[in-house]
Design a protein around this motif. Structure first.
Motif, PDB file in Angstrom:
ATOM      1  N   GLU B  33       0.831  -1.195   0.000  1.00 34.60           N
ATOM      2  CA  GLU B  33       0.000   0.000   0.000  1.00 34.60           C
ATOM      3  C   GLU B  33       0.874   1.257   0.000  1.00 34.60           C
ATOM      4  O   GLU B  33       0.617   2.228  -0.711  1.00 34.60           O
ATOM      5  CB  GLU B  33      -0.896  -0.024   1.246  1.00 34.60           C
ATOM      6  CG  GLU B  33      -1.885   1.098   1.337  1.00 34.60           C
ATOM      7  CD  GLU B  33      -3.037   0.919   0.374  1.00 34.60           C
ATOM      8  OE1 GLU B  33      -3.197  -0.190  -0.151  1.00 34.60           O
ATOM      9  OE2 GLU B  33      -3.756   1.911   0.134  1.00 34.60           O
ATOM     10  N   ASP B  36       2.349   1.836  -3.403  1.00 34.32           N
ATOM     11  CA  ASP B  36       1.331   2.383  -4.298  1.00 34.32           C
ATOM     12  C   ASP B  36       1.113   3.863  -4.040  1.00 34.32           C
ATOM     13  O   ASP B  36       1.020   4.667  -4.957  1.00 34.32           O
ATOM     14  CB  ASP B  36      -0.014   1.670  -4.074  1.00 34.32           C
ATOM     15  CG  ASP B  36      -0.033   0.336  -4.753  1.00 34.32           C
ATOM     16  OD1 ASP B  36       0.896   0.085  -5.549  1.00 34.32           O
ATOM     17  OD2 ASP B  36      -0.957  -0.436  -4.491  1.00 34.32           O
ATOM     18  N   LYS B  40       1.820   7.034  -6.400  1.00 34.02           N
ATOM     19  CA  LYS B  40       0.744   7.906  -6.818  1.00 34.02           C
ATOM     20  C   LYS B  40       1.057   9.356  -6.479  1.00 34.02           C
ATOM     21  O   LYS B  40       0.750  10.268  -7.220  1.00 34.02           O
ATOM     22  CB  LYS B  40      -0.549   7.483  -6.142  1.00 34.02           C
ATOM     23  CG  LYS B  40      -1.718   7.810  -7.018  1.00 34.02           C
ATOM     24  CD  LYS B  40      -2.929   7.086  -6.550  1.00 34.02           C
ATOM     25  CE  LYS B  40      -2.676   5.631  -6.282  1.00 34.02           C
ATOM     26  NZ  LYS B  40      -3.525   5.194  -5.190  1.00 34.02           N
ATOM     27  N   THR B 169      -4.283  -0.524 -13.508  1.00 36.33           N
ATOM     28  CA  THR B 169      -3.277   0.049 -12.656  1.00 36.33           C
ATOM     29  C   THR B 169      -2.125  -0.891 -12.331  1.00 36.33           C
ATOM     30  O   THR B 169      -1.071  -0.454 -11.947  1.00 36.33           O
ATOM     31  CB  THR B 169      -3.896   0.533 -11.350  1.00 36.33           C
ATOM     32  OG1 THR B 169      -4.816  -0.458 -10.958  1.00 36.33           O
ATOM     33  CG2 THR B 169      -4.556   1.863 -11.538  1.00 36.33           C
ATOM     34  N   ALA B 170      -2.341  -2.138 -12.416  1.00 34.44           N
ATOM     35  CA  ALA B 170      -1.258  -3.025 -12.047  1.00 34.44           C
ATOM     36  C   ALA B 170      -0.879  -3.859 -13.255  1.00 34.44           C
ATOM     37  O   ALA B 170      -1.716  -4.156 -14.074  1.00 34.44           O
ATOM     38  CB  ALA B 170      -1.713  -3.932 -10.912  1.00 34.44           C
ATOM     39  N   ALA B 216      -5.518   2.395  -6.363  1.00 38.90           N
ATOM     40  CA  ALA B 216      -4.830   1.188  -6.792  1.00 38.90           C
ATOM     41  C   ALA B 216      -5.232   0.031  -5.896  1.00 38.90           C
ATOM     42  O   ALA B 216      -5.603   0.225  -4.754  1.00 38.90           O
ATOM     43  CB  ALA B 216      -3.335   1.398  -6.699  1.00 38.90           C
ATOM     44  N   SER B 218      -4.815  -2.836  -3.335  1.00 36.77           N
ATOM     45  CA  SER B 218      -3.829  -2.787  -2.275  1.00 36.77           C
ATOM     46  C   SER B 218      -3.178  -4.122  -1.955  1.00 36.77           C
ATOM     47  O   SER B 218      -1.971  -4.205  -1.847  1.00 36.77           O
ATOM     48  CB  SER B 218      -4.462  -2.211  -1.031  1.00 36.77           C
ATOM     49  OG  SER B 218      -5.570  -2.992  -0.679  1.00 36.77           O
TER      50      SER B 218
END
Lengths: 178, 702
Positions: B33, B36, B40, B169-170, B216, B218
């Motif tokens: 997390e 991410d 961001k 996103t991933a 995103a 987590s």
């Protein structure tokens, strides 16, 4: 209250250093878990809540301003995580059946009494219970507890007063029968 | 009571030590997390005004802050409604799926939706921070009130949204798998609704590229699925080891698990691929035995190996006798895992729906009981006749997941119920549905195995249905099913549930032969080396073959089992092992009239209620070689080619040690040409999976 080493660690983590963040979480996981356990009274839920709190910590570290002690900031984080968690589960904390709280070992009748008291504490309205845990069990001042719970110092005092009144009524009555 | 006393009690209450594993898990999740979030933070939002332009009123006045708290959920809901709105057309497909029709082509991967979950609260500890992305979300929310349908399931909507944002996103490789035990409790809506969203959001993610300001995902808790580690069978020299012995395996869990992984865009772990289970997932039209007395019949065919010139493949196909019409009575105890780890749409809700589907196909007189276990075990449905459907369904609907997993206590209780209700005439079976995460009580594989093994002798068999991913304990499932005379199947979606519990209910419930062992003796005069494809976890010692005490796999009514050997005939130039320079160590005396025999096939089995084994033998000769033989009905040829394609695929997934330059494309070509009738579309689905595997492997770093 925070030692300089922690301050340094928090600052490094806030700058985006993953290692520092990992150390920080590892360092405080125990405290957070303990708090979560006291708050919800059951180990499984406490683990879940602590995990959620760790996730919140990842995003929320930026919002720690350093004007309160890091630990009381963490208390607030854990309690909020717990409330959210139960909201998501759509059930309420401290279902008496799931309570795993155990009083410290002592003479057996004392222990039984302590257990009853603790059970009663967990049946109190949430605000009163939270205040009792922070003040009585964690030793925070009313002012600090107010910060953690996001309410005024006087509210904490009032809640504790209310809680004690209820507990006294319950236990004095029982004792007089006994 | 006075304050001092209360304070003393509260100060001294005991708190348990934090669990090391839980801590590790939490730290990992928080770390991902954190990463991410940091990523961001460093990202600039360009084109932000593009979105704001859509708004009637940008409305950033302060009074809205008081609504902040409320809007957390709402804004997500709103975004998800965009998803729902955009993809309305996709819903009917999903609903059709839910109504349990045979959705060919479409595989709803209900999984997809819950694997990633993200925190809805950006604003921690209530420090009001105004982040731009949030506002953006909010503004979108306001625009899309149109799609205001009655979706009350807030949480599930959030799941749907996460499914949408995940692909964008991933990197595909990571998206798939996270959901461990900790992703508990994210779901409160009916699985059906969620499946609808999942389908919808997947469809829509193809059309609109979600802006990368979406939260995103987590958790990425990969790889807590447990598989037994095993080595693939090596090439063996007939001179040194002429006899190969193994037990049949009719499980299909490995195939469904692989499918799920591939649908998520990743290659399955090598240990998760058991080639024989892939092959046996499909039904083949081998000739059927005539009577129940000889419950099955082997069909042996020899074909050239498509991946190694000069080598041949020996297919041993077995079809079990099919009891038509006269289904025996059954006494079934469903043992359902309702621990916290089962709380995701592809677990408990899928279990419930699967069982309801199965219920429709049971005889009125069959008995059903339901036992659940979580922190503790309990009976939720006393033995009930299947005709009292409403009662059974009501019991199923009451179930919800939570707590730890005392699997062992549950097994005890389930067997106890089955014993109380034991019926000589009927099939007595415990059906366990779980993700295999036993974490309380007997957690040791060996102990559980011994327990199940003892119970098996009383005539109560055990079948295992595996659910979920991320924390799936395949090893445990296999151990239980193998020792309980049962089938282990892995259920990843309703379609698979229908296949296992409805179409194949007869074969998975009604055993026609147990402890089926196969032994092949190769003729050193005709064959120089051989290799058994798959069955690594089912290998037996040569001496076990004649020992009736040694347990082996079972065959149900109508089951087909296929085993494939690759062998090198004597004289072929493509030998993997060089001949000895100093000649044969030992000259074997083989009679000359047997020189045309490649091998001798021996099978042992027991009828379900007997304890002494019967014996079938057949020589395998040139006549079994079907190369160039003309068949009037091509079905059998197709079946053999298809099985070969699956075997090739399985081996490639496992690393392709022996398959030379046989590629995914070759698999596709071979499978295409041998698809045959394919009534339910399983073979078409297989071909699709090969394509997925191809693209997944192209994406992997070499």
């Amino acid at each position: 209250m925070d030692d300089p080493e922690d301050k340094q660690l928090i600052a490094t983590a806030r700058s985006g250093d993953a290692k520092a963040f990992e150390d920080l979480v590892n360092k405080y996981y125990g405290d957070m878990f303990k708090m979560a356990f006291k708050w919800c009274g059951n180990k499984n839920d406490a683990e879940d809540i602590t995990q959620d709190a760790c996730i919140k910590l990842a995003r929320g570290l930026d919002s720690f301003k350093g004007n309160s002690a890091f630990t009381s900031w963490l208390y607030r984080l854990v309690i909020n995580a717990g409330k959210d968690w139960y909201k998501k589960q759509s059930r309420h904390p401290s279902n008496p059946d799931e309570l795993e709280i155990v009083p410290a070992k002592s003479k057996s009748e004392d222990q039984l009494y302590a257990k009853q008291v603790l059970e009663a504490v967990y049946e109190l309205p949430e605000g009163e219970k939270d205040a009792l845990i922070l003040v009585m069990s964690e030793g925070l001042s009313h002012k600090e507890a107010g910060k953690v719970l996001g309410c005024k110092e006087s509210t904490v005092s009032w809640r504790i007063h209310e809680a004690r009144k209820k507990l006294s009524a319950q236990f004095e009555k029982e004792q007089s029968y006994g | 009571m006075d304050e001092a006393q209360l304070k003393k009690i509260m100060e001294n209450m005991e708190t348990p030590e934090a669990d090391q594993n839980a801590q590790k898990r939490a730290v990992n999740v928080a770390m991902s997390e954190f990463q991410d979030y940091q990523n961001k933070k460093s990202k600039k939002f360009q084109g932000f005004s593009f979105f704001s332009r859509l708004m009637g009123n940008s409305n950033s006045k302060d009074r809205r802050n008081t609504m902040e708290q409320r809007s957390h959920k709402k804004l997500l809901q709103g975004t998800a409604m965009l998803v729902a709105g955009v993809s309305l057309f996709a819903l009917p497909i999903a609903f059709e799926q839910m109504s349990q029709t045979v959705g060919t082509g479409v595989t709803v991967d209900s999984v997809q939706l819950k694997k990633v979950h993200f925190e809805t609260d950006v604003d921690v500890a209530q420090a009001p921070q105004k982040s731009k992305p949030k506002e953006l979300n909010r503004s979108r929310n306001e625009n899309i009130v149109v799609a205001d349908m009655a979706f009350e399931a807030e949480e599930s909507v959030v799941e749907g949204l996460s499914a949408l944002s995940a692909p964008a996103t991933a990197p595909v490789g990571i998206v798939s798998m996270k959901e461990g035990k900790k992703a508990k409790g994210r779901m409160k809506a009916q699985q059906g609704v969620v499946a609808g969203f999942a389908e919808g959001s997947r469809a829509s993610s193809l059309m609109i590229a979600p802006p990368d300001i979406m939260p995103a995902p987590s958790y990425k808790d990969v790889g807590r699925d447990k598989f037994e580690d095993f080595k693939i069978n090596p090439i063996k020299l007939v001179g040194a080891e002429p006899v190969s012995t193994f037990s049949v395996d009719v499980d299909t869990a490995s195939y469904s698990f692989m499918r799920r992984q591939l649908n998520n865009g990743v290659l399955p772990q090598k240990d998760a691929v058991r080639v024989e289970e892939l092959i046996n997932y499909f039904d083949y039209n081998y000739p059927m035995p005539e009577s129940r007395e000889q419950p099955f019949k082997p069909t042996v065919s020899i074909t050239p190996s498509p991946w190694a010139e000069g080598k041949k493949l020996m297919h041993i196909g077995i079809k079990g006798f099919d009891i038509q019409g006269d289904r025996p009575k059954s006494n079934l105890v469903f043992l359902l895992d309702t621990s916290g780890s089962m709380n995701s749409p592809d677990k408990l809700p899928l279990v419930k729906n699967s069982l309801k589907m199965m219920l429709d196909n049971m005889n009125a007189n069959d008995t059903i009981s339901i036992v659940v276990y979580a922190g503790s075990a309990g009976t939720v449905l006393e033995p009930t006749k299947a005709r009292e459907k409403r009662k059974i369904i009501a019991a199923l609907d009451r179930l919800s997941a939570g707590g730890s997993t005392a699997g062992a206590a549950g097994i005890n209780l389930a067997y106890q119920l089955a014993e109380e209700n034991f019926d000589e005439e009927a099939v007595n079976r415990v059906i366990l549905a779980t993700d295999g995460d036993f974490n309380v009580g007997i957690t040791n594989n060996e102990e559980l195995k011994d327990f199940v093994e003892r119970k098996r002798k009383t005539g109560i068999f055990l079948s295992v249905l595996g659910f979920g991913q991320g924390n799936y304990n395949d090893h445990m499932m296999q151990t239980l099913a193998q020792n309980g005379n049962g089938v282990a199947a892995y259920i990843d979606n309703l379609n698979e549930a229908r296949k296992v519990l409805v179409e194949e209910a007869t074969s998975s419930l009604f055993t026609i032969a147990k402890d089926v062992k196969i032994q092949v003796e190769f003729n050193p005069k005709a064959v120089s080396e051989y290799r058994l494809i798959g069955y690594e976890t089912r290998a037996l010692n040569r001496e076990d073959f004649n020992n009736d005490k040694v347990d082996a796999g079972d065959i149900g009514a109508g089951h087909t089992v296929t085993a494939i050997y690759e062998f090198t005939p004597v004289g072929s130039e493509n030998v993997s092992v060089d001949p000895l320079r100093y000649g044969e160590v030992e000259e074997k005396a083989v009679m000359t009239n047997m020189n045309s025999e490649y091998a001798f096939l021996k099978m042992r089995y027991k009828l379900p209620k007997e304890s002494k084994s019967k014996f079938i033998t057949t020589p395998i000769t040139d006549e079994n070689d079907i190369t160039g033989v003309f068949f009037e009905d091509p079905t059998i040829l197709h079946d053999i080619d298809f099985a070969t394609a699956v075997a090739g695929f399985g081996q490639i997934l496992k690393g392709g040690q022996y398959t030379g330059d046989f590629t995914y494309d070759d698999v596709i070509k071979l499978a295409q040409s041998s698809k045959g009738e394919d009534n339910f579309g399983y073979r078409a689905e297989f071909i699709n999976l090969v394509r997925l595997a191809k693209s997944a492997s192209d994406m992997q770093p070499r």
